[in-house]
Design a protein around this motif. Structure first.
Motif, PDB file in Angstrom:
ATOM      1  N   ALA A  84       0.839  -1.268  -0.055  1.00  0.00           N
ATOM      2  CA  ALA A  84       0.091   0.010  -0.011  1.00  0.00           C
ATOM      3  C   ALA A  84       0.968   1.278  -0.039  1.00  0.00           C
ATOM      4  O   ALA A  84       0.449   2.302  -0.460  1.00  0.00           O
ATOM      5  CB  ALA A  84      -0.894  -0.246   1.114  1.00  0.00           C
ATOM      6  N   ARG A 111       3.780   1.560  -1.325  1.00  0.00           N
ATOM      7  CA  ARG A 111       4.338   1.741  -2.653  1.00  0.00           C
ATOM      8  C   ARG A 111       3.416   2.211  -3.779  1.00  0.00           C
ATOM      9  O   ARG A 111       3.445   3.207  -4.460  1.00  0.00           O
ATOM     10  CB  ARG A 111       5.054   0.351  -3.451  1.00  0.00           C
ATOM     11  CG  ARG A 111       6.464   0.045  -3.143  1.00  0.00           C
ATOM     12  CD  ARG A 111       6.622  -1.212  -3.908  1.00  0.00           C
ATOM     13  NE  ARG A 111       6.006  -1.461  -5.074  1.00  0.00           N
ATOM     14  CZ  ARG A 111       5.327  -2.359  -5.446  1.00  0.00           C
ATOM     15  NH1 ARG A 111       5.105  -3.517  -4.563  1.00  0.00           N
ATOM     16  NH2 ARG A 111       4.621  -2.550  -6.459  1.00  0.00           N
ATOM     17  N   LEU A 112       2.062   1.565  -3.898  1.00  0.00           N
ATOM     18  CA  LEU A 112       1.127   1.849  -4.365  1.00  0.00           C
ATOM     19  C   LEU A 112       0.148   3.062  -4.228  1.00  0.00           C
ATOM     20  O   LEU A 112      -0.611   3.493  -4.895  1.00  0.00           O
ATOM     21  CB  LEU A 112       0.160   0.691  -4.798  1.00  0.00           C
ATOM     22  CG  LEU A 112       0.666  -0.527  -5.325  1.00  0.00           C
ATOM     23  CD1 LEU A 112      -0.410  -1.919  -5.380  1.00  0.00           C
ATOM     24  CD2 LEU A 112       1.377  -0.534  -6.635  1.00  0.00           C
ATOM     25  N   GLY A 113       0.309   3.605  -2.970  1.00  0.00           N
ATOM     26  CA  GLY A 113      -0.367   4.812  -2.592  1.00  0.00           C
ATOM     27  C   GLY A 113      -1.775   4.560  -2.253  1.00  0.00           C
ATOM     28  O   GLY A 113      -2.639   5.290  -2.747  1.00  0.00           O
ATOM     29  N   LEU A 114      -2.015   3.332  -1.782  1.00  0.00           N
ATOM     30  CA  LEU A 114      -3.384   2.784  -1.496  1.00  0.00           C
ATOM     31  C   LEU A 114      -3.704   3.263   0.145  1.00  0.00           C
ATOM     32  O   LEU A 114      -3.115   3.130   0.875  1.00  0.00           O
ATOM     33  CB  LEU A 114      -3.642   1.276  -1.611  1.00  0.00           C
ATOM     34  CG  LEU A 114      -3.602   0.857  -3.187  1.00  0.00           C
ATOM     35  CD1 LEU A 114      -3.420  -0.626  -3.305  1.00  0.00           C
ATOM     36  CD2 LEU A 114      -4.564   1.394  -4.092  1.00  0.00           C
TER      37      LEU A 114
END
Lengths: 317, 424
Positions: free
Chosen positions: B198, B200-203
């Motif tokens: 999350a 890394r992916l910006g979730l």
């Protein structure tokens, strides 16, 4: 896992994130951008590389600056440019992202520049467009803003060419920042040995150190001997609430003042992706001071975006 | 109608049977195993050579989507999927539209599912009206209408006094309360585990603490009120440890894990694969390993499919906007077998967790093949691999993180009440 932004031959098909981009491609973009810096200084600020191509800016989230620089970049490459602010048109009528994208594909666009408030939106669009279309991520949620990351790296490289011998500090709201993520991936791939993030714990994502950065909470420590000071924008809605008590207290702890900047190396440069909140994350004296390269960042932004677009267009030939 | 199931490997966990034995079905019941009952004349013979014959599977977590969300799935489509997956009894969730919070709706649902003559359906009723967490439902009325327990589905009760009263009331009558532990404030807007992926992916994230805080509250209230609690869909190692401790203290608590969480981690999200947008979120490898071990050592009692069919369009979106859920009824068996194979668990022990254990937790008579038991039978080929792809799934929901994978364990016949309702 297949990298969705590269072709089978390993060339750039889309620019979605700086994460996982090979160093050679990063350098190709930066080197190409060098050749475009001069274009803006000519009397006729145009090159014909994208003549006859249609670039479509699809902004599901409002933006003035990024949209404008993409438009200028495309126009300088002689492309036809359409800009859609979808947030104010079809999305409110219930049209899905794919409907919008398919409609624009039917209008024979060649390149989509996409901004969306949801992380992963650019990946999603790239997965579903026709194979001849290139997608450039102009910002998706908290995930990535690769052209911003690249233009920041380009700026650093111009002022501090020896990337293998640099200390870079990124200060502020890393948690919500797609810019910070894109910078971190680009810097670490290019071999910058030390990237620091400086922020209160409320503005850092879990395990941020796994991105390859060193974590500081005290700005006075984190700024020591750095070559590059990158400030992040603090969104208004984050200033008062559970993340931070007030803009004043934020400025006291994490605002860049001349005193704090003095802790960095004497020739350190100061950067900001804009738009700035003067007096919140940065003191005007610093923003407008001799170490600031904030305006050159904007200029280089156009060259970097031209570079990305021309490389993508070249890869389809 | 008499059916003779011949030469199969009979695995009946409740009776600790794992042997080549024939099964004889008469008038919808098990008339005998091993030797034919006196005077038995078969109307139909099923050759089960090389196949496993076991009790029909029992799945405690199924969304049928009807009423209200027929564009996602219908009773007909999902009950056909159930029998194709060997699932002969299932508990369905009340988070339909309207919510299953009054007896008339439950009676209607029971009636309509009976008409299908496929799997047996046991509704879980809403614990509070509209699942809103304010007013408790008429639990006795609902039980008389056919509910086997009460749940909030994915809607946590924020008001702890309401939760306390609801559990107290349920405890009065011995009803089981099914709760998925998730503290709603910490989980707000979250779509992924609060970890590396999350970040890394910006979730937006759902931390483990959202599970453990809610779990602490639920276990504490259960202990105070004496309510029977079933913990739904554990997702973290810390959650497992808390349930283990509660069980050691003698608390009357059972719990389950979804088959997806036995195999997947946050890393399976890859580049924003919306098929991996699940509730609860996929967590780390450490969490997954703890769940796998807990299912083996009994801290987790059973596996469920957490069948949540989603229409195609609702997954064709950026990760955070996509609807959570995956189809699962047809994958419960192969995913449980996969877990067992990877941990070298005997087939009998694996099947326990999808037959008698869930039946016991639901308080229903199914889940075994004892004499005179309802002839709900699953006959499958444990060696046959099949590819998970939309064309091979009967569920209207085609989305699963396992799409494209080949899994072992193909159902060949399913019998409900002594009738062959599925064969392939």
């Amino acid at each position: 896992m297949h990298n969705p932004q590269l072709t089978k031959e390993g060339k750039l098909q889309h620019l979605l994130t700086t994460e996982g981009l090979p160093r050679a491609i990063l350098n190709q973009i930066l080197d190409t951008a060098e050749s475009f810096v001069g274009v803006a200084e000519r009397e006729v600020k145009k090159v014909p590389l994208l003549r006859g191509k249609t670039v479509c800016n699809i902004f599901f989230e409002n933006s003035t600056r990024t949209r404008t620089t993409f438009e200028i970049a495309a126009k300088r490459l002689s492309a036809d440019v359409i800009t859609l602010n979808v947030s104010t048109s079809s999305q409110s009528k219930g049209e899905t992202i794919l409907d919008t994208v398919n409609n624009l594909t039917a209008m024979h666009a060649d390149m989509f520049v996409v901004r969306h408030a949801e992380s992963g939106a650019a990946h999603f669009i790239a997965r579903h467009v026709a194979p001849h279309i290139h997608v450039i991520n102009a910002g998706d949620g908290r995930h990535a803003h690769p052209t911003q990351g690249l233009l920041d790296v380009f700026t650093i490289r111009r002022y501090k060419p020896d990337m293998h011998n640099l200390r870079v500090a990124i200060i502020g709201d890393v948690l919500h920042s797609r810019v910070a993520r894109s910078e971190i991936h680009a810097l670490t791939t290019l071999g910058v040995p030390e990237v620091r993030v400086i922020a209160p714990k409320t503005l850092l994502p879990q395990h941020v150190e796994k991105l390859g950065v060193q974590v500081y909470h005290d700005m006075n420590e984190g700024l020591k001997d750095v070559d590059v000071v990158m400030m992040l924008r603090l969104q208004n809605e984050r200033m008062n609430g559970a993340l931070l008590p007030s803009a004043q207290e934020y400025f006291k702890c994490y605002g860049l003042t001349p005193e704090k900047l003095a802790l960095a190396k004497p020739d350190a440069i100061v950067m900001h992706p804009g738009p700035m909140n003067r007096g919140v994350e940065i003191d005007s004296v610093v923003a407008d001071g001799g170490q600031s390269v904030i305006l050159p960042q904007v200029t280089y932004g156009i060259a970097v975006r031209m570079a990305v677009m021309s490389i993508l267009a070249g890869n389809s030939e | 109608m008499n059916i003779h199931i011949k030469q199969g490997r009979l695995v009946d966990p409740k009776h600790n049977i794992d042997a080549i034995q024939d099964v004889f079905v008469s008038e919808g019941k098990i008339a005998g195993t091993g030797h034919a009952p006196d005077g038995f004349v078969a109307d139909q013979v099923i050759d089960a050579t090389g196949l496993v014959v076991c009790p029909g599977l029992v799945d405690v977590a199924v969304r049928l989507r009807e009423p209200g969300n027929e564009y996602k799935a219908s009773l007909k489509s999902e009950l056909r999927a159930a029998v194709a997956g060997g699932v002969t009894s299932l508990a369905c969730q009340p988070d339909t539209d309207p919510v299953l919070d009054e007896s008339g709706l439950v009676e209607m649902l029971k009636h309509r599912t009976k008409q299908q003559q496929l799997s047996n359906v046991y509704p879980l009723g809403a614990l509070t009206l509209q699942l809103a967490g304010k007013q408790i439902t008429e639990m006795n009325e609902l039980t008389d209408a056919g509910c086997v327990g009460f749940t909030q589905s994915d809607n946590s009760i924020t008001d702890t006094q309401v939760l306390w009263r609801a559990m107290q009331y349920a405890a009065t009558f011995g009803f089981t309360v099914w709760l998925r532990p998730q503290e709603p404030y910490l989980a707000r807007d979250g779509v992924a585990h609060d970890g590396e992926v999350a970040t890394r992916l910006g979730l937006k994230t759902i931390p483990v603490a959202a599970e453990t805080l809610a779990l602490a509250t639920i276990l504490h209230i259960a202990s105070e009120t004496g309510a029977k609690v079933h913990i739904c869909r554990l997702s973290s190692a810390e959650g497992v440890a808390m349930v283990k401790e509660a069980k050691q203290k003698g608390l009357e608590v059972t719990c389950d894990v979804s088959a997806n969480h036995l195999h997947l981690t946050e890393h399976d999200i890859g580049f924003f694969d919306t098929n991996c947008h699940l509730r609860p979120p996929l967590r780390t490898q450490r969490d997954r390993d703890a769940l796998r071990q807990a299912l083996l050592n009994g801290t987790i009692d059973l596996v469920c499919s957490n069948h949540s069919p989603v229409d195609e369009d609702a997954k064709l979106m950026p990760f955070g906007e996509a609807e959570a859920g995956a189809t699962g009824l047809e994958l419960l068996l192969p995913l449980t077998l996969k877990w067992a194979n990877e941990l070298n668990i005997p087939l009998l022990d694996a099947l326990t967790r999808i037959t008698i254990a869930p039946a016991t937790t639901l308080g229903i008579a199914q889940g075994h093949l004892g004499l005179n038991a309802s002839a709900d039978i699953c006959i499958f080929d444990p060696q046959q691999y099949w590819k998970i792809e939309p064309a091979n799934l009967l569920s209207q929901g085609k989305n699963t993180p396992f799409s494209g994978m080949e899994l072992a364990g193909k159902v060949r016949y399913t019998l409900v009440n002594g009738q062959v309702v599925y064969s392939s």
